[in-house]
Design an enzyme around this catalytic site. Structure first.
Site, PDB file in Angstrom:
ATOM      1  N   ARG A  62     -12.153  -2.311  21.702  1.00 48.83           N
ATOM      2  CA  ARG A  62     -11.205  -3.326  21.232  1.00 48.83           C
ATOM      3  C   ARG A  62     -10.006  -3.299  22.171  1.00 48.83           C
ATOM      4  NH1 ARG A  62      -8.859  -2.608  15.193  1.00 48.83           N
ATOM      5  NH2 ARG A  62      -7.889  -0.782  16.161  1.00 48.83           N
ATOM      6  N   SER A 116       6.363   3.225  13.173  1.00 46.87           N
ATOM      7  CA  SER A 116       4.939   3.435  13.401  1.00 46.87           C
ATOM      8  C   SER A 116       4.709   4.186  14.704  1.00 46.87           C
ATOM      9  CB  SER A 116       4.280   2.057  13.480  1.00 46.87           C
ATOM     10  OG  SER A 116       3.008   2.154  14.055  1.00 46.87           O
ATOM     11  N   ALA A 117       3.602   4.906  14.753  1.00 42.97           N
ATOM     12  CA  ALA A 117       3.217   5.591  15.992  1.00 42.97           C
ATOM     13  C   ALA A 117       2.941   4.603  17.110  1.00 42.97           C
ATOM     14  CB  ALA A 117       1.974   6.436  15.737  1.00 42.97           C
ATOM     15  N   THR A 118       2.814   3.343  16.759  1.00 45.53           N
ATOM     16  CA  THR A 118       2.577   2.315  17.782  1.00 45.53           C
ATOM     17  C   THR A 118       3.725   2.263  18.789  1.00 45.53           C
ATOM     18  OG1 THR A 118       1.805   0.049  18.075  1.00 45.53           O
ATOM     19  CG2 THR A 118       3.588   0.354  16.523  1.00 45.53           C
ATOM     20  N   LYS A 123       8.929  -3.213  15.464  1.00 52.51           N
ATOM     21  CA  LYS A 123       9.291  -1.850  15.019  1.00 52.51           C
ATOM     22  C   LYS A 123      10.287  -1.215  15.992  1.00 52.51           C
ATOM     23  CE  LYS A 123       6.863  -1.643  11.301  1.00 52.51           C
ATOM     24  NZ  LYS A 123       7.562  -1.764  10.029  1.00 52.51           N
ATOM     25  N   TYR A 147       3.905  -6.985  16.892  1.00 51.48           N
ATOM     26  CA  TYR A 147       4.168  -6.145  15.713  1.00 51.48           C
ATOM     27  C   TYR A 147       4.903  -4.870  16.133  1.00 51.48           C
ATOM     28  CZ  TYR A 147       3.280  -2.412  12.385  1.00 51.48           C
ATOM     29  OH  TYR A 147       3.439  -1.331  11.568  1.00 51.48           O
ATOM     30  N   ASN A 154      -1.822   7.345  10.972  1.00 52.19           N
ATOM     31  CA  ASN A 154      -2.774   6.416  10.332  1.00 52.19           C
ATOM     32  C   ASN A 154      -2.959   6.732   8.847  1.00 52.19           C
ATOM     33  OD1 ASN A 154      -3.211   6.297  13.268  1.00 52.19           O
ATOM     34  ND2 ASN A 154      -4.856   4.893  12.737  1.00 52.19           N
ATOM     35  N   TYR A 204       0.820  -1.220   0.000  1.00 51.23           N
ATOM     36  CA  TYR A 204       0.000   0.000   0.000  1.00 51.23           C
ATOM     37  C   TYR A 204       0.858   1.277   0.000  1.00 51.23           C
ATOM     38  CZ  TYR A 204      -3.272   3.445   2.029  1.00 51.23           C
ATOM     39  OH  TYR A 204      -4.024   4.559   2.293  1.00 51.23           O
TER      40      TYR A 204
HETATM   41  P1  NAD Z   1       1.649  -3.685   3.000  1.00 55.49           P
HETATM   42  O1  NAD Z   1       1.417  -5.011   3.634  1.00 55.49           O
HETATM   43  O2  NAD Z   1       0.640  -3.188   2.027  1.00 55.49           O
HETATM   44  O3  NAD Z   1       3.086  -3.670   2.304  1.00 55.49           O
HETATM   45  C1  NAD Z   1       4.179  -4.401   2.789  1.00 55.49           C
HETATM   46  C2  NAD Z   1       4.787  -5.139   1.608  1.00 55.49           C
HETATM   47  O4  NAD Z   1       5.908  -5.894   2.081  1.00 55.49           O
HETATM   48  C3  NAD Z   1       3.838  -6.125   0.953  1.00 55.49           C
HETATM   49  O5  NAD Z   1       3.787  -5.906  -0.434  1.00 55.49           O
HETATM   50  C4  NAD Z   1       4.424  -7.498   1.299  1.00 55.49           C
HETATM   51  O6  NAD Z   1       4.175  -8.433   0.264  1.00 55.49           O
HETATM   52  C5  NAD Z   1       5.898  -7.170   1.463  1.00 55.49           C
HETATM   53  N1  NAD Z   1       6.653  -8.074   2.343  1.00 55.49           N
HETATM   54  C6  NAD Z   1       6.358  -8.450   3.620  1.00 55.49           C
HETATM   55  N2  NAD Z   1       7.312  -9.270   4.092  1.00 55.49           N
HETATM   56  C7  NAD Z   1       8.240  -9.403   3.107  1.00 55.49           C
HETATM   57  C8  NAD Z   1       9.460 -10.122   2.983  1.00 55.49           C
HETATM   58  N3  NAD Z   1       9.936 -10.889   3.967  1.00 55.49           N
HETATM   59  N4  NAD Z   1      10.154 -10.029   1.821  1.00 55.49           N
HETATM   60  C9  NAD Z   1       9.700  -9.267   0.802  1.00 55.49           C
HETATM   61  N5  NAD Z   1       8.558  -8.571   0.851  1.00 55.49           N
HETATM   62  C10 NAD Z   1       7.824  -8.639   2.001  1.00 55.49           C
HETATM   63  O7  NAD Z   1       1.844  -2.633   4.188  1.00 55.49           O
HETATM   64  P2  NAD Z   1       1.850  -1.042   4.146  1.00 55.49           P
HETATM   65  O8  NAD Z   1       0.613  -0.547   4.780  1.00 55.49           O
HETATM   66  O9  NAD Z   1       2.246  -0.570   2.801  1.00 55.49           O
HETATM   67  O10 NAD Z   1       3.026  -0.773   5.198  1.00 55.49           O
HETATM   68  C11 NAD Z   1       4.373  -0.576   4.788  1.00 55.49           C
HETATM   69  C12 NAD Z   1       5.246  -0.459   6.019  1.00 55.49           C
HETATM   70  O11 NAD Z   1       4.772   0.616   6.836  1.00 55.49           O
HETATM   71  C13 NAD Z   1       5.236  -1.705   6.912  1.00 55.49           C
HETATM   72  O12 NAD Z   1       6.525  -1.900   7.428  1.00 55.49           O
HETATM   73  C14 NAD Z   1       4.273  -1.312   8.016  1.00 55.49           C
HETATM   74  O13 NAD Z   1       4.551  -2.001   9.214  1.00 55.49           O
HETATM   75  C15 NAD Z   1       4.536   0.176   8.167  1.00 55.49           C
HETATM   76  N6  NAD Z   1       3.404   0.918   8.723  1.00 55.49           N
HETATM   77  C16 NAD Z   1       2.161   0.820   8.168  1.00 55.49           C
HETATM   78  C17 NAD Z   1       1.081   1.496   8.734  1.00 55.49           C
HETATM   79  C18 NAD Z   1      -0.298   1.380   8.145  1.00 55.49           C
HETATM   80  O14 NAD Z   1      -1.266   1.699   8.846  1.00 55.49           O
HETATM   81  N7  NAD Z   1      -0.458   0.960   6.894  1.00 55.49           N
HETATM   82  C19 NAD Z   1       1.271   2.289   9.879  1.00 55.49           C
HETATM   83  C20 NAD Z   1       2.558   2.383  10.420  1.00 55.49           C
HETATM   84  C21 NAD Z   1       3.620   1.691   9.833  1.00 55.49           C
HETATM   85  N1  UFG Z   2     -12.041   1.159  14.805  1.00 59.51           N
HETATM   86  C1  UFG Z   2     -13.371   0.883  14.907  1.00 59.51           C
HETATM   87  N2  UFG Z   2     -13.880  -0.141  14.157  1.00 59.51           N
HETATM   88  C2  UFG Z   2     -13.110  -0.883  13.309  1.00 59.51           C
HETATM   89  C3  UFG Z   2     -11.739  -0.576  13.205  1.00 59.51           C
HETATM   90  C4  UFG Z   2     -11.231   0.448  13.974  1.00 59.51           C
HETATM   91  O1  UFG Z   2     -14.099   1.523  15.673  1.00 59.51           O
HETATM   92  O2  UFG Z   2     -13.640  -1.805  12.671  1.00 59.51           O
HETATM   93  C5  UFG Z   2     -11.474   2.296  15.574  1.00 59.51           C
HETATM   94  C6  UFG Z   2     -10.393   1.912  16.564  1.00 59.51           C
HETATM   95  O3  UFG Z   2     -10.960   1.551  17.796  1.00 59.51           O
HETATM   96  C7  UFG Z   2      -9.551   3.189  16.615  1.00 59.51           C
HETATM   97  C8  UFG Z   2      -9.691   3.794  15.211  1.00 59.51           C
HETATM   98  O4  UFG Z   2     -10.859   3.177  14.657  1.00 59.51           O
HETATM   99  O5  UFG Z   2     -10.125   4.092  17.524  1.00 59.51           O
HETATM  100  C9  UFG Z   2      -8.517   3.487  14.304  1.00 59.51           C
HETATM  101  O6  UFG Z   2      -8.268   2.084  14.292  1.00 59.51           O
HETATM  102  P1  UFG Z   2      -7.298   1.402  13.216  1.00 59.51           P
HETATM  103  O7  UFG Z   2      -7.338  -0.072  13.476  1.00 59.51           O
HETATM  104  O8  UFG Z   2      -7.637   1.876  11.849  1.00 59.51           O
HETATM  105  O9  UFG Z   2      -5.877   2.028  13.572  1.00 59.51           O
HETATM  106  P2  UFG Z   2      -5.033   1.987  14.916  1.00 59.51           P
HETATM  107  O10 UFG Z   2      -4.825   3.413  15.329  1.00 59.51           O
HETATM  108  O11 UFG Z   2      -5.600   1.064  15.898  1.00 59.51           O
HETATM  109  O12 UFG Z   2      -3.657   1.340  14.410  1.00 59.51           O
HETATM  110  C10 UFG Z   2      -3.050   1.678  13.163  1.00 59.51           C
HETATM  111  C11 UFG Z   2      -2.266   0.489  12.639  1.00 59.51           C
HETATM  112  C12 UFG Z   2      -1.111   0.197  13.555  1.00 59.51           C
HETATM  113  C13 UFG Z   2      -0.278   1.434  13.718  1.00 59.51           C
HETATM  114  C14 UFG Z   2      -1.126   2.580  14.201  1.00 59.51           C
HETATM  115  C15 UFG Z   2      -0.318   3.847  14.270  1.00 59.51           C
HETATM  116  O13 UFG Z   2      -3.100  -0.665  12.579  1.00 59.51           O
HETATM  117  O14 UFG Z   2      -0.299  -0.800  12.986  1.00 59.51           O
HETATM  118  O15 UFG Z   2      -2.227   2.781  13.327  1.00 59.51           O
HETATM  119  O16 UFG Z   2       0.324   4.065  13.073  1.00 59.51           O
HETATM  120  F1  UFG Z   2       0.681   1.195  14.609  1.00 59.51           F
END
Ligand code: NAD
Ligand code: UFG
Length: 330
Positions: free
Chosen positions: A289, A124-126, A152, A148, A178, A11
């Protein structure tokens, strides 16, 4: 300049690849497609009129990764690849530690061997756990609540140690809040298989009739309307943040929040989605949750001052573009 983008079919990686190509970089993607599809490459080409070099490789396979470094003259790496589902990481922690850590260690070893010293890493903000005050600044205390998040934090520590041992490395850690939204073309976006964990993908499933109702997890949080508050950022702004990080001349180990600095509650997001797209999203309030916090939003002053990062897109744009993508891909 040739940039290796790990996880570039995913993504955030795919949107960043588009931005890199628009900015004139050459891109090499390594992805094992565990959470993405190969057709993303055609879509990137359609949007940019440019091609990338693609290797379907698992980063845990060091020899195959090494071959990529041997073949390509890589100048910098953006490391997105990783598994990212919080709930799944609690169920299968070893898989998360193995995938996220081994892949990163292999990558760093290759970078050292081939003298590639510029790295941008997806954190991540996590890693802030449950912050005591808001907005969250980069120097806040760090803690995690799930495997997870711990991967990070561990990778952040590994990068700090690596930089300490070799200050010629130029490492940027980006802590995303997010990410939602999609490319304006409607070709790229986020559409997870099965039942989504995250809010916007879930809203999209309900809006398109794939799921009957959105469960809002709790309305008794200490927030404006009782529902959880998060800092949603358009994935296109996030993509720009990566290019700015590559261009940044400041050397060393740098850490930046990438968000908008503004919090939006679940109910506010749902209402905004309904109004801009003129569609109803059925929802019901259910119990909290486990592990969720009241509110989380970033201070983006540091990214603004040092990278020139200024998010352009509003919550309205995020809702419009997310829905536009899902309508095109239904
Ligand atoms: P995504 O799952 O869409 O993309 C990750 C990609 O990495 C995928 O295409 C997957 O096939 C590939 N991948 C995973 N493991 C692999 C491996 N061992 N070798 C090669 N390819 C591999 O996720 P995203 O949302 O695009 O997130 C990208 C990065 O940002 C991740 O590291 C994720 O943890 C971090 N991140 C995402 C969010 C979010 O909410 N989307 C928030 C904070 C951090
Ligand atoms: N929520 C709902 N219903 C749902 C899904 C989510 O009410 O079906 C609420 C959650 O309780 C939260 C908000 O929507 O209040 C956002 O939830 P998300 O699951 O979309 O996102 P989070 O903030 O929980 O976590 C995301 C990623 C984590 C990352 C974090 C900060 O999943 O990996 O953002 O970047 F670490």
């Amino acid at each position: 300049m040739k940039v290796l983008v790990t996880g570039g079919c995913g993504y955030i990686g795919s949107h960043t690849t588009v931005e890199l190509l628009k900015e004139g970089y050459e891109v090499v993607i390594v992805d094992n497609l565990i959470n993405s599809k190969r057709d993303v490459l055609d879509k990137i080409k359609k949007i940019t009129n440019k091609s990338v070099t693609f290797y379907e490789i698992d980063l845990c396979d060091k020899e195959k990764l090494r071959d990529v470094f041997l073949k390509e003259e890589i100048s910098a790496v953006i490391h997105f690849a990783g598994l990212k589902a919080v709930g799944e990481s609690v169920e299968i922690p070893i898989r998360y530690y193995k995938n996220n850590l081994v892949s990163t260690l292999n990558l760093l070893e290759c970078m050292q061997e081939f003298n590639v010293k510029k790295l941008v890493f997806s954190s991540s903000a996590t890693v802030y756990g449950n912050p005591k005050t808001l907005p969250i600044k980069e120097d806040f205390p760090l803690s995690t609540t799930n495997p997870y998040g711990t991967t990070k934090l561990m990778i952040e520590e590994i990068l700090k140690d690596l930089y300490h041992s070799d200050p010629t490395f130029d490492i940027t850690i980006l802590r995303y809040f997010n990410p939602i939204g999609a490319d304006k073309s409607g070709l790229l976006g986020e559409d997870p298989n099965g039942i989504p964990n995250n809010l916007m993908p879930y809203i999209l499933k309900v809006a398109t009739g794939k799921l009957p109702v959105l469960n809002i997890f709790g309305d008794d949080y200490n927030t404006v309307d009782g529902t959880g508050v998060r800092d949603y950022i358009h994935v296109l702004d996030l993509a720009v943040g990566h290019v700015l990080s590559l261009k940044n001349q400041k050397t060393g180990l740098k850490i930046y929040n990438l968000g908008t600095g503004r919090g939006t509650s679940v109910l506010e997001l749902v209402k905004k989605f309904e109004s801009v797209n003129n569609i109803k999203v059925n929802y019901q309030i259910t119990k909290r949750r486990e592990g969720d916090i009241d509110a989380c939003y970033a201070s983006i002053d540091k990214a603004h001052e040092e990278l020139g990062f200024t998010p352009r897109y509003t919550i309205e744009d995020m809702c419009l573009d997310s829905y536009n993508f899902i309508k095109n891909n239904n």
